[in-house]
Write an enzyme that holds these catalytic residues in place. Structure first.
Site, PDB file in Angstrom:
ATOM      1  N   GLY A 127       0.819  -1.214   0.000  1.00 42.10           N
ATOM      2  CA  GLY A 127       0.000   0.000   0.000  1.00 42.10           C
ATOM      3  C   GLY A 127       0.847   1.256   0.000  1.00 42.10           C
ATOM      4  O   GLY A 127       0.967   1.927   1.037  1.00 42.10           O
ATOM      5  N   TYR A 128       1.433   1.572  -1.136  1.00 41.95           N
ATOM      6  CA  TYR A 128       2.232   2.795  -1.268  1.00 41.95           C
ATOM      7  C   TYR A 128       1.440   3.865  -2.034  1.00 41.95           C
ATOM      8  O   TYR A 128       1.138   4.913  -1.518  1.00 41.95           O
ATOM      9  CB  TYR A 128       3.526   2.511  -2.052  1.00 41.95           C
ATOM     10  N   SER A 161      -1.759  -4.040  -6.105  1.00 41.83           N
ATOM     11  CA  SER A 161      -1.794  -5.355  -6.757  1.00 41.83           C
ATOM     12  C   SER A 161      -2.225  -6.433  -5.776  1.00 41.83           C
ATOM     13  O   SER A 161      -1.705  -6.504  -4.647  1.00 41.83           O
ATOM     14  CB  SER A 161      -0.409  -5.724  -7.305  1.00 41.83           C
ATOM     15  N   GLU A 244      12.617  -5.134  -4.202  1.00 47.16           N
ATOM     16  CA  GLU A 244      11.716  -5.442  -5.318  1.00 47.16           C
ATOM     17  C   GLU A 244      12.499  -5.856  -6.567  1.00 47.16           C
ATOM     18  O   GLU A 244      11.979  -6.548  -7.424  1.00 47.16           O
ATOM     19  CB  GLU A 244      10.836  -4.213  -5.603  1.00 47.16           C
ATOM     20  N   ASN A 368       9.991   4.908 -16.323  1.00 51.99           N
ATOM     21  CA  ASN A 368      11.257   5.182 -17.017  1.00 51.99           C
ATOM     22  C   ASN A 368      11.780   6.578 -16.691  1.00 51.99           C
ATOM     23  O   ASN A 368      12.984   6.770 -16.464  1.00 51.99           O
ATOM     24  CB  ASN A 368      11.051   5.075 -18.536  1.00 51.99           C
TER      25      ASN A 368
HETATM   26  C1  LIG Z   1       0.615  -3.059 -13.083  1.00 50.27           C
HETATM   27  C2  LIG Z   1       0.845  -2.131 -11.930  1.00 50.27           C
HETATM   28  C3  LIG Z   1       0.908  -2.626 -10.634  1.00 50.27           C
HETATM   29  C4  LIG Z   1       1.090  -1.771  -9.552  1.00 50.27           C
HETATM   30  N1  LIG Z   1       1.103  -2.286  -8.279  1.00 50.27           N
HETATM   31  C5  LIG Z   1       1.246  -1.448  -7.215  1.00 50.27           C
HETATM   32  C6  LIG Z   1       1.168  -1.943  -5.880  1.00 50.27           C
HETATM   33  O1  LIG Z   1       0.996  -3.145  -5.664  1.00 50.27           O
HETATM   34  N2  LIG Z   1       1.270  -1.072  -4.854  1.00 50.27           N
HETATM   35  C7  LIG Z   1       1.461   0.267  -5.051  1.00 50.27           C
HETATM   36  O2  LIG Z   1       1.591   0.980  -4.063  1.00 50.27           O
HETATM   37  N3  LIG Z   1       1.535   0.781  -6.312  1.00 50.27           N
HETATM   38  C8  LIG Z   1       1.412  -0.051  -7.390  1.00 50.27           C
HETATM   39  N4  LIG Z   1       1.449   0.449  -8.676  1.00 50.27           N
HETATM   40  C9  LIG Z   1       1.553   1.904  -8.867  1.00 50.27           C
HETATM   41  C10 LIG Z   1       2.880   2.393  -9.433  1.00 50.27           C
HETATM   42  O3  LIG Z   1       3.869   2.352  -8.453  1.00 50.27           O
HETATM   43  C11 LIG Z   1       2.634   3.816  -9.967  1.00 50.27           C
HETATM   44  O4  LIG Z   1       1.756   3.699 -11.074  1.00 50.27           O
HETATM   45  C12 LIG Z   1       3.898   4.490 -10.384  1.00 50.27           C
HETATM   46  O5  LIG Z   1       4.695   4.778  -9.267  1.00 50.27           O
HETATM   47  C13 LIG Z   1       3.599   5.802 -11.139  1.00 50.27           C
HETATM   48  O6  LIG Z   1       2.765   6.616 -10.377  1.00 50.27           O
HETATM   49  P1  LIG Z   1       1.411   7.220 -10.977  1.00 50.27           P
HETATM   50  O7  LIG Z   1       0.639   6.111 -11.604  1.00 50.27           O
HETATM   51  O8  LIG Z   1       0.762   8.021  -9.913  1.00 50.27           O
HETATM   52  O9  LIG Z   1       1.841   8.176 -12.166  1.00 50.27           O
HETATM   53  P2  LIG Z   1       2.425   9.637 -12.027  1.00 50.27           P
HETATM   54  O10 LIG Z   1       3.437   9.682 -10.941  1.00 50.27           O
HETATM   55  O11 LIG Z   1       1.293  10.604 -11.966  1.00 50.27           O
HETATM   56  O12 LIG Z   1       3.177   9.784 -13.389  1.00 50.27           O
HETATM   57  C14 LIG Z   1       2.500  10.087 -14.627  1.00 50.27           C
HETATM   58  C15 LIG Z   1       3.567  10.310 -15.695  1.00 50.27           C
HETATM   59  O13 LIG Z   1       4.366  11.458 -15.362  1.00 50.27           O
HETATM   60  C16 LIG Z   1       5.734  11.098 -15.288  1.00 50.27           C
HETATM   61  N5  LIG Z   1       6.379  11.822 -14.186  1.00 50.27           N
HETATM   62  C17 LIG Z   1       5.931  11.927 -12.907  1.00 50.27           C
HETATM   63  N6  LIG Z   1       6.791  12.647 -12.170  1.00 50.27           N
HETATM   64  C18 LIG Z   1       7.816  12.986 -12.992  1.00 50.27           C
HETATM   65  C19 LIG Z   1       9.033  13.720 -12.811  1.00 50.27           C
HETATM   66  N7  LIG Z   1       9.356  14.245 -11.627  1.00 50.27           N
HETATM   67  N8  LIG Z   1       9.845  13.866 -13.886  1.00 50.27           N
HETATM   68  C20 LIG Z   1       9.525  13.333 -15.094  1.00 50.27           C
HETATM   69  N9  LIG Z   1       8.384  12.632 -15.322  1.00 50.27           N
HETATM   70  C21 LIG Z   1       7.550  12.462 -14.295  1.00 50.27           C
HETATM   71  C22 LIG Z   1       5.751   9.610 -15.024  1.00 50.27           C
HETATM   72  O14 LIG Z   1       6.952   9.010 -15.469  1.00 50.27           O
HETATM   73  C23 LIG Z   1       4.553   9.137 -15.828  1.00 50.27           C
HETATM   74  O15 LIG Z   1       4.899   8.989 -17.188  1.00 50.27           O
HETATM   75  C24 LIG Z   1       1.260  -0.379  -9.773  1.00 50.27           C
HETATM   76  C25 LIG Z   1       1.194   0.127 -11.085  1.00 50.27           C
HETATM   77  C26 LIG Z   1       0.986  -0.737 -12.149  1.00 50.27           C
HETATM   78  C27 LIG Z   1       0.911  -0.139 -13.537  1.00 50.27           C
END
Ligand SMILES: Cc1cc2nc3c(=O)[nH]c(=O)nc-3n(C[C@H](O)[C@H](O)[C@H](O)COP(=O)(O)OP(=O)(O)OC[C@H]3O[C@@H](n4cnc5c(N)ncnc54)[C@H](O)[C@@H]3O)c2cc1C
Length: 388
Positions: A127-128, A161, A244, A368
């Protein structure tokens, strides 16, 4: 024979002897985009593995593992993938929470939680992420307050997840009111089966639901279910992220190789292999896979030396982008028919599922862009990015 080869042989023959009978049908089931497949049967299989001592093989023996060396763990994951054994269900507890408790937990926490991870009696989720805290995890708003001998948790997590299959969640929550960023956060262990928790599945591109929204509305957990000191959860949370990117990535590559081979097979069969551009991309994909293997071995050297270095970010960007491109290649090899579902019940083919699910590879476990920021700041010494 070296101890690694002996270990490899032992793993191989155990899998050969045990993936039989009721478990034989589980070969190849589960995994990204297919976690819903035979979940209960895969849980039974993993408990069968546990009874024979084949879960948590890399943990020290005193915590119920086998104390397998890094090379032995690599051999285990490679053999597991080669046997086409079903995707694991307890991996979040085994690979993320367990090592975190071994490093930061109290003796009581280790006694309470580790044996049930080893036995696959309790499943965990992470739960992050929250709606406004993904890449910017320090923006966590879920809060927890100590009421007597319990933490009371309120807030929302997202993309969690396997929460719908889990018994417990490790939650990053703000425990110091008024604190900002990474200060004042704590790492709490919260049981999910209680009135204050609601888990709502999210439907993915693949049509299945592997991740969820998790709502905490006055959810409770014992005061002692905190890992690390109150307010110092960030350090613990970052350590979990380090775990991880462990040795299981080498097993993952066996899966990648299989997928590439199936795309090559298809290209030979349907004539796509005669297209010079497709041939070129297939050759590139093969080269990429060799580079992924080299990167992973370098990263594991870093892990063995104490901490994954920048190789972890290089490796993550490279394999995630490679896998996403493999999905695109698979679709192009399929041709126009790849856009259609074959007919009732409109199930996806393996290539369609690969294409759709691999879009998420460059997002989870650090996108990325975030990996490149890590490299820019921590390796190249560029100025820290400007934050609003
Ligand atoms: C299949 C899957 C499983 C997952 N499972 C878990 C889980 O079990 N538990 C959990 O806690 N999370 C989980 N996640 C969440 C995952 O950790 C987040 O989706 C990820 O950290 C990106 O955060 P966000 O979705 O809020 O996107 P955002 O942080 O809003 O990012 C949106 C876009 O902006 C870009 N961006 C954001 N900040 C910057 C920056 N400073 N500089 C340049 N570009 C930037 C990102 O690269 C991305 O392209 C999962 C995600 C997926 C897709």
């Amino acid at each position: 024979m070296s101890s690694v080869e002996e270990f490899r042989t032992e793993v191989r023959s155990w899998l050969h002897d045990n993936l039989t009978g009721e478990f034989a049908a589980l070969r190849g089931r589960g995994g990204p985009g297919r976690e819903h497949e035979a979940f209960a049967e895969r849980l039974a299989w993993e408990r069968h593995m546990a009874a024979a001592g084949w879960t948590c093989v890399g943990w020290p023996a005193e915590y119920g593992g086998r104390g397998a060396t890094l090379e032995q763990q690599v051999a285990f994951h490679e053999e597991y993938a080669l046997a086409d054994a079903p995707a694991r269900v307890g991996h979040i507890g085994e690979q993320l929470l367990g090592p975190t408790l071994i490093a930061f937990g109290t003796p009581e926490q280790r006694d309470r939680f580790l044996p049930r991870i080893v036995a696959v009696e309790e499943l965990w989720c992470q739960g992050y992420s929250e709606p406004d805290a993904g890449s910017d995890l320090a923006n966590v708003r879920t809060r927890a307050e100590l009421h007597g001998d319990e933490w009371v948790v309120t807030g929302q997590k997202i993309w969690t997840s396997l929460a719908h299959e889990s018994d417990w969640c490790f939650v990053v929550a703000r425990t110091e009111p008024g604190s900002t960023r990474h200060r004042g956060l704590s790492y709490l262990l919260v049981p999910l089966d209680q009135p204050g928790v609601e888990v709502r599945p999210i439907t993915q591109l693949t049509g299945t639901s592997e991740f969820n929204e998790v709502f905490f509305d006055g959810a409770r957990t014992q005061a002692s279910d905190i890992v690390g000191a109150p307010g110092e959860g960030w350090k613990v949370a970052m350590a979990t992220l380090g775990f991880e990117r462990g040795v299981s990535t080498l097993g993952q590559q066996v899966g990648f190789r299989r997928e590439l081979e199936s795309v090559i097979e298809l290209a030979k069969r349907n004539g796509a292999a005669e297209d010079p551009l497709i041939r070129d991309r297939i050759a590139q994909a093969w080269i990429g896979l060799e580079i992924i293997r080299g990167n992973a071995l370098r990263m594991l050297d870093g892990v063995a030396a104490g901490a994954p270095g920048p190789e972890a970010s290089i490796g993550k960007i490279f394999w995630a982008t490679w896998h996403r491109e493999l999905g695109e290649l698979a679709m192009d090899v399929c041709g126009a028919g790849g856009m259609l579902a074959a007919g009732e019940p409109y199930d996806l083919t393996d290539w369609q599922r690969l294409f759709l699910f691999s879009r998420s590879d460059t997002i989870y476990a650090g996108s990325n862009e975030i990996q490149r920021t890590v490299i820019a700041e921590r390796v190249l010494g560029l100025p820290k990015e400007v934050r609003p």
